[in-house]
Scaffold this active site. Structure first.
Site, mmCIF file in Angstrom:
data_model
loop_
_atom_site.group_PDB
_atom_site.id
_atom_site.type_symbol
_atom_site.label_atom_id
_atom_site.label_comp_id
_atom_site.label_asym_id
_atom_site.label_seq_id
_atom_site.Cartn_x
_atom_site.Cartn_y
_atom_site.Cartn_z
ATOM 1 N N GLN A 100 14.290 -16.610 8.301
ATOM 2 C CA GLN A 100 15.508 -15.831 8.846
ATOM 3 C C GLN A 100 15.344 -15.110 10.038
ATOM 4 O O GLN A 100 16.311 -14.572 10.578
ATOM 5 C CB GLN A 100 15.830 -14.875 7.497
ATOM 6 C CG GLN A 100 16.565 -15.469 6.392
ATOM 7 C CD GLN A 100 16.824 -14.632 5.259
ATOM 8 O OE1 GLN A 100 16.679 -13.311 5.405
ATOM 9 N NE2 GLN A 100 17.436 -15.275 4.184
ATOM 10 N N LYS A 101 14.063 -14.642 10.716
ATOM 11 C CA LYS A 101 13.949 -14.053 12.019
ATOM 12 C C LYS A 101 14.674 -14.863 13.027
ATOM 13 O O LYS A 101 15.319 -14.187 13.644
ATOM 14 C CB LYS A 101 12.299 -14.163 12.276
ATOM 15 C CG LYS A 101 12.062 -13.042 13.604
ATOM 16 C CD LYS A 101 10.863 -13.094 13.626
ATOM 17 C CE LYS A 101 10.142 -14.294 14.319
ATOM 18 N NZ LYS A 101 10.803 -14.291 15.885
ATOM 19 N N ASP A 102 14.684 -16.296 12.903
ATOM 20 C CA ASP A 102 15.677 -16.767 13.913
ATOM 21 C C ASP A 102 16.914 -17.167 13.308
ATOM 22 O O ASP A 102 17.249 -18.340 12.809
ATOM 23 C CB ASP A 102 15.031 -18.223 14.131
ATOM 24 C CG ASP A 102 13.629 -17.960 15.015
ATOM 25 O OD1 ASP A 102 13.656 -17.460 15.987
ATOM 26 O OD2 ASP A 102 12.637 -18.201 14.314
ATOM 27 N N MET A 146 6.307 -24.817 15.527
ATOM 28 C CA MET A 146 5.899 -25.269 16.632
ATOM 29 C C MET A 146 4.384 -24.951 16.642
ATOM 30 O O MET A 146 3.747 -24.836 17.683
ATOM 31 C CB MET A 146 6.472 -24.597 17.685
ATOM 32 C CG MET A 146 8.082 -25.025 17.815
ATOM 33 S SD MET A 146 8.639 -24.958 19.603
ATOM 34 C CE MET A 146 8.465 -23.287 20.000
ATOM 35 N N HIS A 177 4.614 -18.011 8.820
ATOM 36 C CA HIS A 177 4.754 -19.337 8.577
ATOM 37 C C HIS A 177 4.075 -19.811 7.015
ATOM 38 O O HIS A 177 4.516 -20.501 6.355
ATOM 39 C CB HIS A 177 3.883 -20.077 9.588
ATOM 40 C CG HIS A 177 4.362 -19.925 10.987
ATOM 41 N ND1 HIS A 177 3.939 -19.257 11.802
ATOM 42 C CD2 HIS A 177 5.439 -20.718 11.329
ATOM 43 C CE1 HIS A 177 4.549 -19.669 12.859
ATOM 44 N NE2 HIS A 177 5.622 -20.372 12.767
ATOM 45 N N LEU A 194 6.701 -10.416 12.636
ATOM 46 C CA LEU A 194 5.652 -11.684 13.001
ATOM 47 C C LEU A 194 6.289 -12.887 13.844
ATOM 48 O O LEU A 194 7.209 -13.431 13.540
ATOM 49 C CB LEU A 194 4.893 -12.260 11.780
ATOM 50 C CG LEU A 194 4.273 -11.280 10.799
ATOM 51 C CD1 LEU A 194 3.699 -12.059 9.617
ATOM 52 C CD2 LEU A 194 2.665 -10.903 11.688
ATOM 53 N N SER A 195 5.587 -13.099 14.776
ATOM 54 C CA SER A 195 5.779 -14.285 15.538
ATOM 55 C C SER A 195 4.739 -14.843 16.647
ATOM 56 O O SER A 195 3.513 -13.954 16.852
ATOM 57 C CB SER A 195 6.863 -13.602 17.038
ATOM 58 O OG SER A 195 6.991 -14.226 17.884
#
Length: 335
Positions: A149-151, A27, A34, A185-186
């Site tokens: 894999q964080k989500d 997004m 990323h 990280l986000s």
């Protein structure tokens, strides 16, 4: 390498394809997490393949009162990061390109798994996510698609959709990238003030506490299987030298060897989160769960196999999620 910016599916379909096409869906507001996905995609695509990064803020997966309007949109910076990481194409379609008839009347349903954890807190979120992933898979036509894999619940649902609906696309999960202090990280981390960020560290600290507890228990169980069920067994367990393991040595010595400890793993993580709830600013917990990644139901006390310890919480106005994988019935824990 020069990365090409494309806005329409027709432009993307017009490109000559020779090797494998690997897609990374985002997004936008790209960061090192990323970039890791893109670098992994580059490796999978090889020198003759093509890496496509999608940048699309999907309105369907934002609920009422969520941060659609303020979600960061940084396309110029995203292009630079994608290029440096090895992307051939950034596909950044408009909302009209993805949803030419307005909001779609027919959508993908996430089913029962989509109603748990994140789905319970954010009703309809996973239906919107799967709908746009399905559309982007059709628009980009990849051989392989990568997701972080964080989500973890998102990744599990995408894998299930691709399998159940016969998409024919390989789905690859890439491990979570963390900052030096452990914070995952986000794109939403940029919303945190310095004080909020200190509180937010409790998410990863809680997961690490649960992981450490799990590792101690698995070491105890492995040792217990090797020592006769006598008083000497408890003494041998204590000799491991791990303080938390030693504290439980007599209790574990009396127990039948085998897996165990989901409740105590949740408790170890919960203590960290309880402390964070008293910080200024406080952490407001949405959920802490230890689940089976195949369906995101809670694991029971005799569970064996792969599991996910997941947490979601709010700090100020920012909502964050994190998770780590754990393996039950084997020595140690995945990280």
């Amino acid at each position: 390498m020069t990365t090409t910016l494309l806005r329409t599916a027709d432009e993307l379909h017009a490109r000559a394809r020779a090797g494998r096409r690997v897609v990374v869906m985002t997004m936008g507001a790209l960061h090192e997490g990323h970039a890791t996905l893109v670098r992994t995609a580059r490796e999978l695509a090889g020198p003759d393949g093509e890496v496509v990064v999608t940048v699309f803020v999907n309105p369907l997966q934002f609920g009422k009162g969520e941060d659609l309007d303020r979600y960061p949109r940084t396309l110029d910076a995203d292009l630079k990061i994608a290029e440096q990481a090895g992307a051939d194409v950034v596909f950044a379609p408009s909302v009209d390109e993805v949803y030419p008839g307005g909001e779609p009347q027919v959508r993908v349903s996430a089913g029962p798994m989509g109603e748990r954890l994140e789905g319970a807190v954010r009703p309809g979120h996973f239906d919107g996510m799967l709908t746009v992933v399905a559309k982007l898979l059709h628009l980009t036509r990849p051989d392989t698609a990568l997701f972080g894999q964080k989500d973890a619940q998102q990744l599990a649902l995408i894998r299930r959709m691709v399998r159940d609906l016969n998409f024919g696309t390989e789905i690859v999960g890439v491990p979570t990238v963390r900052e030096a202090d452990g914070l995952a990280l986000s794109s939403r981390n940029r919303y945190l003030s310095p004080q909020e960020r200190r509180t937010a560290l409790a998410l990863s600290q809680a997961l690490f506490a649960g992981r450490d507890r799990h590792a101690a228990q698995e070491a105890l169980r492995a040792r217990a299987r090797e020592v006769p069920a006598t008083h000497a067994r408890a003494e041998a367990l204590s000799a491991i030298g791990e303080s938390r393991a030693a504290a439980d040595a007599h209790a574990v010595a009396k127990a039948a060897p085998g897996p165990g400890g989901p409740a105590s793993i949740r408790a170890a993580a919960g203590l960290v989160l309880d402390d964070a709830a008293r910080l200024d600013p406080p952490l407001a917990l949405d959920y802490l769960a230890l689940v089976d990644p195949s369906d995101f139901t809670d694991v029971d006390e005799d569970f064996t196999g792969e599991a996910v310890l997941a947490v979601a919480a709010r700090v100020g106005t920012t909502r964050l999620i994190d998770n780590i994988p754990l393996a039950f019935g084997t020595l140690g824990a995945a990280s």
